[in-house]
Scaffold this active site. Sequence first.
Site, PDB file in Angstrom:
ATOM      1  N   PRO A   2      -5.641   6.541   6.715  1.00  0.00           N
ATOM      2  CA  PRO A   2      -5.224   5.217   7.170  1.00  0.00           C
ATOM      3  C   PRO A   2      -3.780   4.944   6.749  1.00  0.00           C
ATOM      4  O   PRO A   2      -3.419   5.127   5.582  1.00  0.00           O
ATOM      5  CB  PRO A   2      -6.203   4.276   6.450  1.00  0.00           C
ATOM      6  N   GLU A   3      -2.945   4.557   7.700  1.00  0.00           N
ATOM      7  CA  GLU A   3      -1.551   4.262   7.418  1.00  0.00           C
ATOM      8  C   GLU A   3      -1.347   2.749   7.435  1.00  0.00           C
ATOM      9  O   GLU A   3      -2.302   1.985   7.538  1.00  0.00           O
ATOM     10  CB  GLU A   3      -0.663   4.962   8.444  1.00  0.00           C
TER      11      GLU A   3
END
Length: 271
Positions: A2-3
């Site tokens: 997840p960014e």
Amino acid sequence: MPELPEVEVTRLSFADRIAGATVTAVRMGKPLRWALGAAPEELVGRQILGVRRRGKYLLLDLDRGLLLLHLGMSGSLRFDTQYPPAGPHDHFDLATTLGLLRLHDPRRFGAVVHVTSADAPEALKLLGRLGMEPLGEDFDAIAFHAGLQRRASPIKQVLLAGDVVVGVGNIYASEALFRAGIRPTTQARRLSLPRARKLHAAVRDVLGRAVQSGGSTLRDFSNAQGEHGLFQQQAMVYAREGQPCRVCATPIRALRQGQRSTFFCPQCQKP
């Protein structure tokens, strides 16, 4: 992993619903990346004032101290009023008067850390060296260019490093560089101010679009309501090796940079 857009999407999906809640219980599963930093029972009775984000960290502000949450490589958060019993990959439950916040993390690279304040040594160790927030008001194009001028590494690697600008992950770095017309192998310090301005605008645009699209779901990302992201469907270059560029029809190329895949158009993106 997840960014920033996925973390922001996660925050938006539960922040309003948990604000004002009081912690009623804390359950810890298998050890995560870092220790909690407090006995779980010490958090009972504390009120959650709000949820912020710094880079890829979520900050739950409490009436005393705060919790720093990181989703690691494969983590996700859920917030609901009804849950099945915790499974083998559910490693943190924060029960509150408004619902239960659960961290699901098969690889256990995520973390939940309690600190007394954002200025505590434990917090500064995690947050103190992060670069400018790309969606924040302090993301200034001149300061961005100045930061790039100090780096001899390829621009893609500098974007991923997080010390000039934070949270531009692998997908979004490739997409922003395409929109700015910059080859990912170009040395950061070679970028002129006009090209840096284009990249600055592209980073903001790509990340903003990603948040609006619910982030990117390549494997298992979903927000705190279980909804998947759709940004990957509008990618211009990411994961499109061999396919025609959506602008000039030149086949998209791929290369490896720092053990990560990079995608670019050799016609549209110049050194």
